[in-house]
Design an enzyme around this catalytic site. Structure first.
Site, mmCIF file in Angstrom:
data_model
loop_
_atom_site.group_PDB
_atom_site.id
_atom_site.type_symbol
_atom_site.label_atom_id
_atom_site.label_comp_id
_atom_site.label_asym_id
_atom_site.label_seq_id
_atom_site.Cartn_x
_atom_site.Cartn_y
_atom_site.Cartn_z
ATOM 1 N N GLU A 133 -37.063 -71.993 16.817
ATOM 2 C CA GLU A 133 -35.717 -72.380 17.282
ATOM 3 C C GLU A 133 -35.296 -73.764 16.801
ATOM 4 O O GLU A 133 -35.034 -74.660 17.608
ATOM 5 C CB GLU A 133 -35.691 -72.379 18.819
ATOM 6 N N PRO A 134 -35.200 -73.976 15.498
ATOM 7 C CA PRO A 134 -34.828 -75.314 15.025
ATOM 8 C C PRO A 134 -33.349 -75.611 15.231
ATOM 9 O O PRO A 134 -32.495 -74.728 15.083
ATOM 10 C CB PRO A 134 -35.155 -75.258 13.529
ATOM 11 N N GLY A 135 -33.049 -76.828 15.582
ATOM 12 C CA GLY A 135 -31.656 -77.261 15.708
ATOM 13 C C GLY A 135 -31.439 -78.471 14.822
ATOM 14 O O GLY A 135 -30.910 -78.401 13.717
ATOM 15 N N ARG A 136 -31.942 -79.618 15.321
ATOM 16 C CA ARG A 136 -31.773 -80.884 14.621
ATOM 17 C C ARG A 136 -32.202 -80.823 13.149
ATOM 18 O O ARG A 136 -31.503 -81.331 12.275
ATOM 19 C CB ARG A 136 -32.604 -81.950 15.338
ATOM 20 N N ARG A 159 -25.442 -90.612 20.767
ATOM 21 C CA ARG A 159 -26.897 -90.762 20.644
ATOM 22 C C ARG A 159 -27.392 -92.209 20.743
ATOM 23 O O ARG A 159 -28.370 -92.471 21.445
ATOM 24 C CB ARG A 159 -27.402 -90.099 19.353
ATOM 25 N N TYR A 189 -29.802 -92.467 23.928
ATOM 26 C CA TYR A 189 -31.240 -92.508 23.634
ATOM 27 C C TYR A 189 -31.673 -93.787 22.914
ATOM 28 O O TYR A 189 -32.827 -93.890 22.506
ATOM 29 C CB TYR A 189 -31.633 -91.346 22.708
ATOM 30 N N CYS A 208 -14.247 -98.759 26.550
ATOM 31 C CA CYS A 208 -14.439 -99.834 27.516
ATOM 32 C C CYS A 208 -15.736 -99.659 28.272
ATOM 33 O O CYS A 208 -15.752 -99.339 29.469
ATOM 34 C CB CYS A 208 -13.233 -99.902 28.442
ATOM 35 N N GLU A 209 -16.822 -99.827 27.571
ATOM 36 C CA GLU A 209 -18.177 -99.774 28.117
ATOM 37 C C GLU A 209 -19.027 -100.660 27.224
ATOM 38 O O GLU A 209 -18.935 -100.552 25.997
ATOM 39 C CB GLU A 209 -18.773 -98.356 28.001
ATOM 40 N N GLY A 258 -37.558 -78.378 17.747
ATOM 41 C CA GLY A 258 -37.995 -79.740 18.001
ATOM 42 C C GLY A 258 -38.449 -80.564 16.817
ATOM 43 O O GLY A 258 -38.745 -81.752 16.977
HETATM 44 C C1 LIG Z 1 -32.635 -77.976 22.215
HETATM 45 C C2 LIG Z 1 -33.536 -76.822 22.073
HETATM 46 C C3 LIG Z 1 -34.020 -76.446 20.808
HETATM 47 C C4 LIG Z 1 -33.711 -77.211 19.548
HETATM 48 O O1 LIG Z 1 -34.305 -78.458 19.507
HETATM 49 P P1 LIG Z 1 -34.189 -79.336 18.176
HETATM 50 O O2 LIG Z 1 -34.944 -80.560 18.510
HETATM 51 O O3 LIG Z 1 -32.755 -79.585 17.930
HETATM 52 O O4 LIG Z 1 -34.839 -78.547 17.081
HETATM 53 C C5 LIG Z 1 -34.800 -75.314 20.736
HETATM 54 N N1 LIG Z 1 -35.116 -74.602 21.837
HETATM 55 C C6 LIG Z 1 -34.683 -74.937 23.068
HETATM 56 C C7 LIG Z 1 -35.046 -74.110 24.233
HETATM 57 C C8 LIG Z 1 -33.892 -76.056 23.230
HETATM 58 O O5 LIG Z 1 -33.467 -76.398 24.445
#
Ligand SMILES: *Cc1c(COP(=O)(O)O)cnc(C)c1O
Length: 418
Positions: free
Chosen positions: A273-276, A312, A316, A342-343, A239
């Site tokens: 659990e980093p993604g973004r 995005r 959002y 077409c939106e 997150g």
């Molecule tokens: C989406 C998600 C993440 C990653 O979130 P980011 O904002 O991309 O870091 C981590 N854990 C869980 C369970 C998620 O659903």
């Protein structure tokens, strides 16, 4: 150091002119920087090196196999939310014992698939799911390792669609119910309780929400010890935000500095659990200006990338910086930068001040590496775009542009019914 920067009057991806990639692969095109990916992983590794930890990259942010493979090579784990993501993570070489599986709607097949592959743990989101996993594990003569995903009722102060730890959210188990469900889990023959999990949302720009949420789950952790439940994994979710415009999100080190003191004396291993924050600023979307158009109300810059390629802004209201690939014009205008779909919701930017570009020029949509391609679709029967990975002065195609044939590959015309 920025891996996407202007040199000699044009935009570069690491040491490669973006224009060269456009000439070779066409547009729209996602371009990723290897150096940025590595730097972000290292930032997390170094930040948390003081405590035992596993970084489980959130695959949904960007699930290209080549990118997952880079992470596998670095020994990174995966946070998955579907059977498809498990398939891709395993295919890329991510170790099953570093894979955690979240999501409120795991199907029977997905649970069996994960059990057969001996993933580290299921992050369980409801009582019903706990029963389901127990039953599936029993059938397979296995014991499923689980954490309960606890909803700590914390406002992460982010967009409501990406806040996941509020009481009203569909995610996780309400913290007041958690102890009861842990007891229930402990009583199940084919379940082994090994963890505690929370994930309160995405694009979070303050550490305070993390501290508050972690404190809440740690008091539960302490309570569990009284019931003879030893928690081996404290999974704090992902997150962490990135800079799209003028946000100043904490560096992983700042996050680690406030969280490590809280967990230092606990036995559990930390999972992050980093993604973004890993892939977001490691990617850009390059698009071609098709037309410009002026109406009484607005200037429009119509480009060849649409909401199906990057949703995005539409979904959002997100801000992405947009810059010309070859900047240098003095005149600026305020324009909506829109796609061909077409939106009316198909836009990349609204009322944006930008150099007065003309048809045939190229724009780069910055910070598009996370939730960009992975959220793309074929809407308007548009083939999904190509993806390229750049490393220094080298580059490689990591996803072919789809063709019209790809669009109909799985479609069947039932002649007998027509
Ligand atoms: C989406 C998600 C993440 C990653 O979130 P980011 O904002 O991309 O870091 C981590 N854990 C869980 C369970 C998620 O659903």
């Amino acid at each position: 150091m920025h891996f996407f920067s202007h040199k000699k009057g044009e935009l570069y991806a690491e040491d490669v002119p973006v224009k060269e990639l456009i000439n070779k692969f066409g547009t729209p095109l996602y371009i990723y920087s290897y150096g940025t990916l590595i730097r972000h992983i290292r930032a997390y590794e170094e930040a948390f090196c003081e405590v035992p930890h596993i970084i489980c990259y959130a695959v949904k942010a960007n699930s290209n196999l080549a990118i997952l493979r880079i992470f596998a090579e670095l020994g990174i784990g995966a946070d998955i939310v579907s059977g498809g993501e498990l398939f891709k993570a395993l295919k890329a070489g991510i170790k099953p014992y570093k894979i955690v599986f979240a999501g409120v709607g795991k199907t029977d097949e997905e649970i069996e698939y994960a059990l057969k592959n001996n993933i580290l743990m299921f992050n369980v989101e409801s009582e019903a799911e706990l029963h389901k996993i127990n039953e599936k594990a029993k059938n397979l003569k296995k014991v499923a390792s689980v954490a309960l995903r606890v909803n700590p009722d914390i406002d992460p102060k982010t967009h409501k669609y990406i806040a996941t730890g509020l009481k009203s959210s569909k995610f996780g188990i309400p913290i007041e119910k958690a102890l009861d469900y842990y007891k229930l889990a402990k009583s199940m023959k084919n379940i082994k309780v090994i963890g505690i999990h929370k994930h309160i949302g995405s694009q979070i720009t303050e550490t305070s929400a993390y501290v508050e949420a972690l404190n809440k789950i740690l008091s539960l952790y302490d309570q569990l010890a009284n019931y003879d439940m030893e928690i081996e994994y404290i999974d704090i979710g992902g997150g962490l935000g990135i800079t799209y415009r003028d946000e100043e999100p904490p560096h992983p080190k700042e996050l680690a500095d406030v969280l490590i003191p809280l967990v230092k004396n606990k036995k559990g291993k930390l999972i992050i659990e980093p993604g973004r924050s890993i892939v977001g600023n490691a990617g850009i979307l390059v698009t071609k200006v098709l037309y410009t158009k002026e109406t009484e109300q607005k200037n429009f810059i119509i480009v060849d990338a649409g909401m199906n390629d990057l949703i995005r802004p539409t979904l959002y209201g997100s801000y992405h910086e947009i810059q010309p690939v070859t900047p240098g014009k003095k005149e600026k205008i305020v324009a909506d930068i829109v796609g061909p779909i077409c939106e009316s919701g198909d836009f990349l930017a609204k009322d944006r001040e930008i150099e007065k570009v003309s048809a045939g020029e190229y724009l780069a949509v910055m910070s598009a590496g996370a939730y960009g391609f992975s959220m793309s679709s074929n809407y308007n029967s548009r083939p999904r775009v190509a993806e390229v990975l750049v490393k220094g002065d080298q580059y490689a195609l990591i996803r072919k542009r789809e063709t019209y044939k790809d669009l109909i590959r799985n479609e069947i015309v039932p002649e007998e019914l027509l």
